[in-house]
Design a protein around this motif. Structure first.
Motif, mmCIF file in Angstrom:
data_model
loop_
_atom_site.group_PDB
_atom_site.id
_atom_site.type_symbol
_atom_site.label_atom_id
_atom_site.label_comp_id
_atom_site.label_asym_id
_atom_site.label_seq_id
_atom_site.Cartn_x
_atom_site.Cartn_y
_atom_site.Cartn_z
ATOM 1 N N LYS A 240 0.829 -1.208 0.000
ATOM 2 C CA LYS A 240 0.000 0.000 0.000
ATOM 3 C C LYS A 240 0.865 1.261 0.000
ATOM 4 N N ALA A 241 1.895 1.255 0.852
ATOM 5 C CA ALA A 241 2.760 2.428 0.941
ATOM 6 C C ALA A 241 3.523 2.644 -0.359
ATOM 7 N N LEU A 242 4.044 1.561 -0.928
ATOM 8 C CA LEU A 242 4.798 1.671 -2.185
ATOM 9 C C LEU A 242 3.895 2.096 -3.331
ATOM 10 N N SER A 243 2.647 1.619 -3.332
ATOM 11 C CA SER A 243 1.709 1.994 -4.385
ATOM 12 C C SER A 243 1.424 3.486 -4.359
ATOM 13 N N THR A 244 1.226 4.020 -3.143
ATOM 14 C CA THR A 244 0.913 5.446 -3.004
ATOM 15 C C THR A 244 2.120 6.314 -3.323
ATOM 16 N N CYS A 245 3.238 6.054 -2.640
ATOM 17 C CA CYS A 245 4.417 6.896 -2.790
ATOM 18 C C CYS A 245 5.146 6.633 -4.108
ATOM 19 N N GLY A 246 5.056 5.384 -4.595
ATOM 20 C CA GLY A 246 5.738 5.048 -5.839
ATOM 21 C C GLY A 246 5.238 5.867 -7.004
ATOM 22 N N SER A 247 3.921 6.008 -7.133
ATOM 23 C CA SER A 247 3.358 6.787 -8.240
ATOM 24 C C SER A 247 3.741 8.258 -8.118
ATOM 25 N N HIS A 248 3.775 8.781 -6.876
ATOM 26 C CA HIS A 248 4.185 10.165 -6.661
ATOM 27 C C HIS A 248 5.628 10.363 -7.093
ATOM 28 N N PHE A 249 6.483 9.443 -6.664
ATOM 29 C CA PHE A 249 7.915 9.561 -6.954
ATOM 30 C C PHE A 249 8.188 9.449 -8.455
ATOM 31 N N ILE A 250 7.485 8.549 -9.125
ATOM 32 C CA ILE A 250 7.667 8.374 -10.569
ATOM 33 C C ILE A 250 7.287 9.657 -11.310
ATOM 34 N N LEU A 251 6.190 10.303 -10.891
ATOM 35 C CA LEU A 251 5.763 11.544 -11.522
ATOM 36 C C LEU A 251 6.798 12.642 -11.313
ATOM 37 N N VAL A 286 2.111 21.591 -19.687
ATOM 38 C CA VAL A 286 0.741 21.077 -19.710
ATOM 39 C C VAL A 286 0.649 19.598 -19.317
ATOM 40 N N ILE A 287 1.674 18.805 -19.634
ATOM 41 C CA ILE A 287 1.598 17.380 -19.333
ATOM 42 C C ILE A 287 1.433 17.138 -17.839
ATOM 43 N N PHE A 288 2.234 17.813 -17.035
ATOM 44 C CA PHE A 288 2.173 17.577 -15.592
ATOM 45 C C PHE A 288 0.919 18.175 -14.972
ATOM 46 N N SER A 289 0.406 19.234 -15.583
ATOM 47 C CA SER A 289 -0.855 19.801 -15.097
ATOM 48 C C SER A 289 -2.000 18.815 -15.307
ATOM 49 N N ALA A 290 -1.882 17.991 -16.358
ATOM 50 C CA ALA A 290 -2.907 16.978 -16.623
ATOM 51 C C ALA A 290 -2.701 15.728 -15.771
ATOM 52 N N LEU A 291 -1.442 15.364 -15.524
ATOM 53 C CA LEU A 291 -1.151 14.141 -14.777
ATOM 54 C C LEU A 291 -1.264 14.310 -13.263
ATOM 55 N N ASN A 292 -0.911 15.492 -12.752
ATOM 56 C CA ASN A 292 -0.894 15.687 -11.298
ATOM 57 C C ASN A 292 -2.203 15.328 -10.602
ATOM 58 N N PRO A 293 -3.361 15.852 -11.062
ATOM 59 C CA PRO A 293 -4.604 15.512 -10.358
ATOM 60 C C PRO A 293 -4.973 14.040 -10.455
ATOM 61 N N ILE A 294 -4.500 13.373 -11.510
ATOM 62 C CA ILE A 294 -4.799 11.942 -11.666
ATOM 63 C C ILE A 294 -3.941 11.117 -10.715
ATOM 64 N N VAL A 295 -2.637 11.400 -10.717
ATOM 65 C CA VAL A 295 -1.713 10.625 -9.884
ATOM 66 C C VAL A 295 -1.904 10.942 -8.404
ATOM 67 N N TYR A 296 -1.997 12.234 -8.071
ATOM 68 C CA TYR A 296 -2.098 12.617 -6.670
ATOM 69 C C TYR A 296 -3.525 12.575 -6.138
ATOM 70 N N GLY A 297 -4.481 12.767 -7.034
ATOM 71 C CA GLY A 297 -5.859 12.863 -6.592
ATOM 72 C C GLY A 297 -6.687 11.613 -6.770
ATOM 73 N N VAL A 298 -6.933 11.238 -8.021
ATOM 74 C CA VAL A 298 -7.851 10.141 -8.311
ATOM 75 C C VAL A 298 -7.340 8.821 -7.745
ATOM 76 N N ARG A 299 -6.020 8.650 -7.660
ATOM 77 C CA ARG A 299 -5.461 7.427 -7.097
ATOM 78 C C ARG A 299 -5.599 7.374 -5.572
ATOM 79 N N THR A 300 -5.981 8.497 -4.961
ATOM 80 C CA THR A 300 -6.209 8.531 -3.519
ATOM 81 C C THR A 300 -7.646 8.098 -3.237
ATOM 82 N N GLN A 301 -7.811 7.068 -2.436
ATOM 83 C CA GLN A 301 -9.119 6.460 -2.220
ATOM 84 C C GLN A 301 -10.138 7.451 -1.694
ATOM 85 N N GLU A 302 -9.747 8.303 -0.738
ATOM 86 C CA GLU A 302 -10.681 9.263 -0.145
ATOM 87 C C GLU A 302 -11.202 10.258 -1.178
#
Length: 315
Positions: A240-251, A286-302
């Motif tokens: 769980k921790a690697l899934s959450t932080c891993g996607s952040h770190f990759i971005l 523009v790429i990171f503006s599109a990816l940020n809410p997906i990686v940091y937001g939608v992938r967050t369960q809450e």
């Protein structure tokens, strides 16, 4: 307007012309479609994320406030760059006023640095959450977010102010065609007939000081997180921790890699098409503006659950 070379800059150049990807005209149509898609995705995803965090009381927590800051930065960066680029592609509106050009230059430099700084604060947030979970509620508070916001705004807002000021004080001797899609500081400054050594040195020093220090602290935070995660023995906790932080770190790594490639293409510009760094510069906004809410937001369960609840209310 062109005047005598000894006249002031305000009478020499009243506007600039953005010569955007003229060596690769075949790219323009498909690139404009791609940019339009990314722009709409960035605006929509960041807008939904902001509305969700604003309306869902359960998301009124420091971590989500930091996400809101990142979304606001993404929206401003996109609105500053992409509409003008699309106007050039679709309507050949290459002209940009003198003051609008330097305002765009300031916003791009300032908000890029602010975004990097926000990544650093978010990495620290994850470090405290994973490495010191019992201290998290007392360390990462609303007051912490407020102080971090002031720091992000003050540090980057003040240190990037000289970049457009130094460029605007140069003598351009009537030359006003910028070989770029945006008012990048070096693309504008090299039109000057004055010495731009100070501009180059300041841009280099500020860029590597701000982005470099942020990147070092981000890598340090995630290194400590990785070490702490590997010591966890609870079933599923590591994954769980690697899934959450891993996607952040990759971005973040992707964010840094694009910047590095952009710098390298400028260094070896004789060996690559001049349009390559221009294209990378535009896409980076523009790429990171599109990816940020997906990686940091939608992938967050809450947040995902908050969006689902809002959609149910709407429908």
């Amino acid at each position: 307007m062109i005047a005598h070379p000894n006249s002031t800059i305000s009478t020499e150049v009243s506007d600039f012309l953005l010569n955007c990807l003229v060596r690769s005209p075949s790219w323009n149509f498909w690139l404009s479609l791609f940019l339009s898609f990314l722009f709409l995705l960035a605006m929509g995803a960041n807008g939904v994320l902001l509305v969700t965090i604003r309306l869902e009381v359960s998301l009124h927590e420091p971590m989500y406030y930091l996400l809101s800051i990142l979304s606001l930065l993404d929206i401003v960066v996109c609105l500053t760059v992409i509409p003008k680029v699309l106007a050039i592609f679709w309507f050949d509106l290459k002209s940009i006023s003198f003051y609008a050009c330097f305002l765009q230059m300031y916003i791009m430099n300032c908000f890029l640095a602010m975004e990097s700084c926000t990544f650093m604060v978010m990495a620290y947030d994850r470090y405290v959450a994973i490495c010191h979970p019992l201290r998290y509620p007392s360390v990462i508070t609303d007051q912490f977010v407020a102080k971090a916001s002031v720091f992000i705004l003050a540090r980057n807002g003040i240190l990037t102010v000289p970049i457009p000021i130094l460029s605007s004080r140069l003598n351009y001797c009537g030359r006003n065609v910028i070989e770029n899609c945006i008012c990048a500081s070096m693309s504008v400054s090299k039109l000057s007939c004055d010495d731009i050594t100070i501009n180059r040195l300041y841009q280099f020093a500020v860029g590597w000081t701000l982005l470099g220090s942020d990147l070092i602290l981000i890598f340090l935070s995630y290194s400590l997180i990785l070490r702490a995660v590997l010591k966890l023995k609870a079933e599923g906790a590591v994954a769980k921790a690697l899934s959450t932080c891993g996607s952040h770190f990759i971005l973040i790594l992707f964010f840094s890699t694009i910047l590095l490639v952009f710098v390298l293409t400028l260094v070896v510009k004789k060996k690559v098409s001049p349009d390559v760094p221009v294209l990378l510069n535009v896409l980076h906004h523009v790429i990171f503006s599109a990816l940020n809410p997906i990686v940091y937001g939608v992938r967050t369960q809450e947040i995902k659950q908050g969006i689902q609840r809002l959609l149910k209310k709407v429908w």
